[in-house]
Design a protein around this motif. Structure first.
Motif, mmCIF file in Angstrom:
data_model
loop_
_atom_site.group_PDB
_atom_site.id
_atom_site.type_symbol
_atom_site.label_atom_id
_atom_site.label_comp_id
_atom_site.label_asym_id
_atom_site.label_seq_id
_atom_site.Cartn_x
_atom_site.Cartn_y
_atom_site.Cartn_z
ATOM 1 N N VAL A 278 -39.847 -3.065 -20.724
ATOM 2 C CA VAL A 278 -40.434 -3.398 -19.430
ATOM 3 C C VAL A 278 -40.677 -2.114 -18.665
ATOM 4 C CG1 VAL A 278 -40.093 -4.637 -17.279
ATOM 5 C CG2 VAL A 278 -39.287 -5.634 -19.429
ATOM 6 N N THR A 281 -40.870 -4.189 -13.281
ATOM 7 C CA THR A 281 -41.042 -5.557 -12.823
ATOM 8 C C THR A 281 -40.088 -5.804 -11.666
ATOM 9 O OG1 THR A 281 -41.021 -7.874 -13.490
ATOM 10 C CG2 THR A 281 -39.344 -6.458 -14.450
ATOM 11 N N ASP A 282 -40.498 -6.622 -10.717
ATOM 12 C CA ASP A 282 -39.701 -6.933 -9.533
ATOM 13 C C ASP A 282 -39.048 -8.300 -9.701
ATOM 14 O OD1 ASP A 282 -40.670 -4.584 -8.572
ATOM 15 O OD2 ASP A 282 -42.190 -5.501 -7.267
ATOM 16 N N ARG A 296 -36.266 -3.658 -8.537
ATOM 17 C CA ARG A 296 -37.311 -3.254 -9.478
ATOM 18 C C ARG A 296 -36.611 -2.771 -10.746
ATOM 19 N NH1 ARG A 296 -42.308 -0.061 -7.326
ATOM 20 N NH2 ARG A 296 -42.707 -2.236 -6.733
#
Length: 565
Positions: A278, A281-282, A296
């Motif tokens: 990844v 991504t939040d 995050r």
């Protein structure tokens, strides 16, 4: 963690490796000394057994066995080697020299020819080769070879020289001992070097691991190391704070399945192990006992640890609230610079308005009109003070001009300000004021102290409960120390991210706040030589101790003030 967390220097690494090599040399020395004692005891028991069996050895041999046993025990107890790399000359005589003499005596003494003592000569050769220099090893092997050749030549009759095999056997044995000494010394030297290198590499690996742990522990971002079973093998303090994991409750190793709030992290780890790291991504972690965390997440998969293909997932966690606060701070800082420029431009029109109002007031006679000009004058003066404060904060003037400081009675000013604030906000019994610095004067401008106190009271009212005594103001004077002013409220504890930026400009945990109140309060305190700080303390509220947030202001005494308690 050790007391000193600084990695050792290369010199100390080399010293540690050399000390470890010396320890290995000492163990080898101890082994040889124990072998000598064992051989001496075995030879003594052998000759005592022959004596009891009616095959009495010569008295010289039996006495030599007793003396050799005593000598080996004494050397084992008293002698200490000098360490690897030494010539071993000082200890050659009581060790190798004594062995050669004793074994040669057994071999050459008449009456012992039935027993072959030649294999015992291997021990001194091995000892000289393993513990001494190459010259010493080859010299000892040469002495043994000459001894064997001389003994064979002495025992062979003159008419049997051409038919005997003793001389070739002695020569081959001597050559073998020379080769054994050379190979043993080379192997011992190589093993010593490899041991030093291995120990040095081990120490360097430990230092590197210590440095890595120190870096990871001090990172402001969270770091998680997760294996394929979703067990967290490493979690630095920042990661535990973001996860809401208590160090005293949660073990060092824990699973992402232990808390339902971490299921999103489990899914991200599963995706990473499926060869899909990844990038960013939040996510939002919904905790049961605290405010939700907005994070995050970025992941990386480590290479396989061994041939089994086992790898780890490294997660990097960042607090989105803190990132957004920094971005907002940068934006508002630029707005603050613009506000300072605007305030600077306002001063000239404001001065013109004040002057025109003063001229107008001179020509008016009706009370109603004069009241209007008085209102204009008061508000213009208020705007002038605000403009000056904004400019002072923008310029971040440190301690200000000492000539503008005022000797002010603290309790009188605080009491008046608290009464006005209480009536304005209708707090009633929610507010409790206890002033114990009567007659003490401090160095502070009254208008600035009012602004600081109002800022603190407004913050306290925003987060305090509705119970009596939810907001408390107190003062007292420390003997030969500062004069303290405290504002306490029973609000909830602040999060670590908020406490770190509490007094920074334009930082606020609420979007509707500008984040300038506490910053201006700190700047005003510093201008007057005062200090302001925050702590989580307990206060009496309705007969019981209640935790809350307390702001402390340490004020400087005025020169005319008296030292009281």
């Amino acid at each position: 963690m050790p007391a000193s967390r600084f990695p050792p220097s290369p010199t100390s690494l080399s010293s540690a490796a050399e000390q470890d090599a010396a320890g290995g040399f000492a163990r080898l020395w101890t082994t040889f000394m124990a072998a000598r004692v064992f051989i001496a005891l075995a030879l003594l028991l052998l000759h005592l057994g022959l004596y009891l069996a009616g095959r009495a050895p010569p008295p010289l041999v039996l006495g030599s066995c007793v003396a050799y046993l005593a000598a080996t025990i004494a050397v084992q107890a008293k002698a200490r080697p000098r360490g690897p790399g030494s010539a071993f000359d000082a200890l050659w005589l009581p060790t190798v020299g004594v062995d050669l003499c004793f074994f040669a005596l057994l071999q050459l003494t008449p009456g012992t020819a039935a027993i072959n003592y030649t294999p015992l000569l291997v021990l001194p050769v091995l000892m000289a080769a393993a513990l001494g220099s190459r010259t010493l090893a080859l010299g000892t092997a040469a002495m043994v070879a000459l001894l064997l050749l001389g003994h064979a030549a002495w025992t062979v009759h003159a008419d049997a020289w051409l038919n005997t095999a003793d001389l070739p056997q002695a020569g081959l044995t001597g050559a073998g001992l020379l080769a054994l000494a050379l190979l043993t010394h080379q192997m011992a030297a190589r093993l010593a070097r490899e041991e030093v290198i291995a120990r040095r590499n081990q120490v360097e690996a430990q230092v590197q691991a210590l440095v890595n742990d120190l870096v990871v522990e001090s990172l402001p971002d969270g770091v998680l190391v997760v294996d394929s079973t979703f067990m967290v093998r490493t979690a630095n303090p920042a990661a535990r704070v973001l996860l809401g994991s208590d160090q005293e409750v949660t073990p060092h190793f824990f699973s992402l399945h232990d808390d339902p709030a971490w299921e999103q992290l489990t899914a991200i780890a599963r995706q990473t192990f499926a060869d899909a790291p990844v990038d960013a991504t939040d996510i939002v972690l919904h905790h049961d006992d605290r405010q939700s965390s907005r994070l995050r997440v970025r992941t990386q998969r480590t290479p396989s640890i061994d041939d089994s293909g086992v790898s780890l997932c490294v997660m990097f966690l960042q607090d989105l609230r803190e990132m957004e606060a920094r971005l907002r701070t940068e934006k508002l800082a630029s707005m603050g610079r613009m506000s300072a420029a605007v305030a600077h431009e306002i001063r000239n029109p404001l001065a013109a308005i004040s002057q025109a109002n003063a001229l107008l007031d001179e020509d008016l006679s009706q009370p109603a009109q004069r009241r209007l000009t008085a209102m204009v004058r008061q508000n213009a003066e208020r705007l002038q003070h605000i403009v000056e404060d904004v400019l002072d904060v923008a310029r971040a003037q440190g301690t200000g001009d000492a000539t503008q400081w005022h000797a002010m009675a603290l309790d009188d000013e605080v009491g008046v300000c608290c009464d006005e604030w209480r009536q304005q906000h209708a707090v009633g019994e929610r507010m409790r004021v206890e002033l114990h610095a009567t007659g003490v004067h401090v160095q502070f401008a009254p208008a600035h102290l009012r602004r600081v106190l109002v800022n603190l009271l407004d913050n306290a009212a925003r987060y305090a409960s509705q119970r009596p005594g939810a907001i408390q103001v107190a003062s007292y004077a420390v003997r030969h120390g500062p004069v303290m002013l405290m504002v306490w409220s029973d609000g909830a504890a602040m999060e670590p991210a908020v406490r770190r930026h509490l007094f920074e400009p334009f930082f606020s945990s609420e979007s509707r706040s500008s984040g300038l109140g506490l910053f201006i309060s700190r700047e005003l305190c510093e201008r007057h030589g005062a200090t302001i700080s925050h702590e989580r303390t307990s206060r009496d509220q309705g007969g019981q101790l209640v935790e809350g947030n307390e702001f402390f202001i340490g004020l400087r005494r005025a020169h005319a003030g008296h030292s009281t308690v």
